[in-house]
Design a protein around this motif. Sequence first.
Motif, PDB file in Angstrom:
ATOM      1  N   LYS A   1       0.857  -1.188   0.000  1.00  0.00           N
ATOM      2  CA  LYS A   1       0.000   0.000   0.000  1.00  0.00           C
ATOM      3  C   LYS A   1       0.895   1.240   0.000  1.00  0.00           C
ATOM      4  N   PRO A   2       0.599   2.232  -0.818  1.00  0.00           N
ATOM      5  CA  PRO A   2       1.459   3.414  -0.879  1.00  0.00           C
ATOM      6  C   PRO A   2       1.381   4.305   0.360  1.00  0.00           C
ATOM      7  N   HIS A   3       0.475   4.004   1.283  1.00  0.00           N
ATOM      8  CA  HIS A   3       0.376   4.782   2.521  1.00  0.00           C
ATOM      9  C   HIS A   3       0.907   4.011   3.730  1.00  0.00           C
ATOM     10  N   MET A   4       1.690   2.950   3.458  1.00  0.00           N
ATOM     11  CA  MET A   4       2.324   2.233   4.563  1.00  0.00           C
ATOM     12  C   MET A   4       3.819   2.141   4.308  1.00  0.00           C
ATOM     13  N   GLY A   5       4.569   2.071   5.360  1.00  0.00           N
ATOM     14  CA  GLY A   5       6.010   1.919   5.237  1.00  0.00           C
ATOM     15  C   GLY A   5       6.513   1.033   6.346  1.00  0.00           C
ATOM     16  N   VAL A   6       7.794   0.768   6.310  1.00  0.00           N
ATOM     17  CA  VAL A   6       8.411  -0.003   7.384  1.00  0.00           C
ATOM     18  C   VAL A   6       9.652   0.746   7.849  1.00  0.00           C
ATOM     19  N   TYR A   7       9.749   0.906   9.164  1.00  0.00           N
ATOM     20  CA  TYR A   7      10.908   1.547   9.782  1.00  0.00           C
ATOM     21  C   TYR A   7      11.940   0.477  10.098  1.00  0.00           C
ATOM     22  N   LEU A   8      13.184   0.710   9.662  1.00  0.00           N
ATOM     23  CA  LEU A   8      14.293  -0.205   9.907  1.00  0.00           C
ATOM     24  C   LEU A   8      15.377   0.533  10.697  1.00  0.00           C
ATOM     25  N   PRO A   9      15.639   0.130  11.937  1.00  0.00           N
ATOM     26  CA  PRO A   9      16.697   0.782  12.706  1.00  0.00           C
ATOM     27  C   PRO A   9      18.070   0.372  12.187  1.00  0.00           C
ATOM     28  N   GLU A  10      19.107   1.010  12.696  1.00  0.00           N
ATOM     29  CA  GLU A  10      20.477   0.635  12.325  1.00  0.00           C
ATOM     30  C   GLU A  10      20.767  -0.783  12.806  1.00  0.00           C
ATOM     31  N   MET A  11      21.725  -1.421  12.159  1.00  0.00           N
ATOM     32  CA  MET A  11      22.229  -2.748  12.519  1.00  0.00           C
ATOM     33  C   MET A  11      21.184  -3.857  12.458  1.00  0.00           C
ATOM     34  N   VAL A  12      20.238  -3.726  11.527  1.00  0.00           N
ATOM     35  CA  VAL A  12      19.318  -4.814  11.208  1.00  0.00           C
ATOM     36  C   VAL A  12      19.629  -5.238   9.780  1.00  0.00           C
ATOM     37  N   TRP A  13      19.808  -6.531   9.560  1.00  0.00           N
ATOM     38  CA  TRP A  13      20.055  -7.056   8.219  1.00  0.00           C
ATOM     39  C   TRP A  13      18.765  -6.961   7.415  1.00  0.00           C
ATOM     40  N   LYS A  14      18.856  -6.499   6.166  1.00  0.00           N
ATOM     41  CA  LYS A  14      17.661  -6.302   5.346  1.00  0.00           C
ATOM     42  C   LYS A  14      17.838  -6.881   3.954  1.00  0.00           C
ATOM     43  N   GLU A  15      16.762  -7.486   3.453  1.00  0.00           N
ATOM     44  CA  GLU A  15      16.719  -8.003   2.089  1.00  0.00           C
ATOM     45  C   GLU A  15      15.358  -7.652   1.506  1.00  0.00           C
ATOM     46  N   MET A  16      15.353  -7.008   0.340  1.00  0.00           N
ATOM     47  CA  MET A  16      14.123  -6.653  -0.343  1.00  0.00           C
ATOM     48  C   MET A  16      14.002  -7.551  -1.563  1.00  0.00           C
ATOM     49  N   TYR A  17      12.793  -8.093  -1.794  1.00  0.00           N
ATOM     50  CA  TYR A  17      12.632  -9.079  -2.866  1.00  0.00           C
ATOM     51  C   TYR A  17      11.163  -9.188  -3.269  1.00  0.00           C
ATOM     52  N   ASP A  18      10.886 -10.085  -4.196  1.00  0.00           N
ATOM     53  CA  ASP A  18       9.531 -10.363  -4.693  1.00  0.00           C
ATOM     54  C   ASP A  18       8.867  -9.079  -5.206  1.00  0.00           C
ATOM     55  N   PHE A  19       9.601  -8.354  -6.040  1.00  0.00           N
ATOM     56  CA  PHE A  19       9.103  -7.098  -6.593  1.00  0.00           C
ATOM     57  C   PHE A  19       8.073  -7.369  -7.687  1.00  0.00           C
ATOM     58  N   SER A  20       6.945  -6.692  -7.619  1.00  0.00           N
ATOM     59  CA  SER A  20       5.988  -6.767  -8.719  1.00  0.00           C
ATOM     60  C   SER A  20       6.554  -5.980  -9.899  1.00  0.00           C
ATOM     61  N   GLU A  21       6.015  -6.221 -11.074  1.00  0.00           N
ATOM     62  CA  GLU A  21       6.521  -5.567 -12.285  1.00  0.00           C
ATOM     63  C   GLU A  21       6.456  -4.047 -12.194  1.00  0.00           C
ATOM     64  N   ASP A  22       5.453  -3.527 -11.488  1.00  0.00           N
ATOM     65  CA  ASP A  22       5.256  -2.076 -11.372  1.00  0.00           C
ATOM     66  C   ASP A  22       5.807  -1.502 -10.068  1.00  0.00           C
ATOM     67  N   SER A  23       6.640  -2.270  -9.361  1.00  0.00           N
ATOM     68  CA  SER A  23       7.140  -1.843  -8.059  1.00  0.00           C
ATOM     69  C   SER A  23       8.086  -0.646  -8.164  1.00  0.00           C
ATOM     70  N   VAL A  24       7.825   0.335  -7.305  1.00  0.00           N
ATOM     71  CA  VAL A  24       8.754   1.441  -7.063  1.00  0.00           C
ATOM     72  C   VAL A  24       8.896   1.520  -5.548  1.00  0.00           C
ATOM     73  N   LEU A  25      10.065   1.129  -5.054  1.00  0.00           N
ATOM     74  CA  LEU A  25      10.328   1.099  -3.616  1.00  0.00           C
ATOM     75  C   LEU A  25      11.111   2.344  -3.230  1.00  0.00           C
ATOM     76  N   LEU A  26      10.455   3.239  -2.512  1.00  0.00           N
ATOM     77  CA  LEU A  26      11.058   4.481  -2.044  1.00  0.00           C
ATOM     78  C   LEU A  26      11.794   4.198  -0.736  1.00  0.00           C
ATOM     79  N   CYS A  27      13.044   4.631  -0.664  1.00  0.00           N
ATOM     80  CA  CYS A  27      13.881   4.402   0.517  1.00  0.00           C
ATOM     81  C   CYS A  27      14.285   5.761   1.080  1.00  0.00           C
TER      82      CYS A  27
END
Length: 139
Positions: free
Chosen positions: A86-112
């Motif tokens: 949903k474009p009105h939800m996000g996830v907060y990631l603190p420092e020193m947490v390992w992260k992997e982003m995957y399973d992108f839909s064809e129209d995915s735009v992931l704002l960081c």
Amino acid sequence: MGYVNDVNVLQFKQNGDQRGHLVVVEGNKDIPFSIARIFYIYGSDREVVRGCHANRRSEFVLINVSGTSKVKVMDGKAEKVIVLDKPHMGVYLPEMVWKEMYDFSEDSVLLCIASEVYDPSEYIRDYAEYLKEIGMKDE
């Protein structure tokens, strides 16, 4: 050190009317840090895995402004997968947490949104090294 339990899903207020929707995200208000850097990931497909690192100082908020993706976070003890769909939800990631982003839909735009400017020296790009640095693996 950040922990998986410190990873939070954020819901942003949707403003809009018959003309469409507007979501505002402000640093130190809607997200828990001042914004130093913004970048976005697009054109990745379902088989691509991005991230695969931890950051010593940077905090992040990730928002899929279009399409969907998944974010897996790990801290050496626990693991969590968050679906960003949903474009009105996000996830907060603190420092020193390992992260992997995957399973992108064809129209995915992931704002960081990041709390720090890019500094390659603060990235840990090897999971074994990450585990060592957080004290989860003997030298």
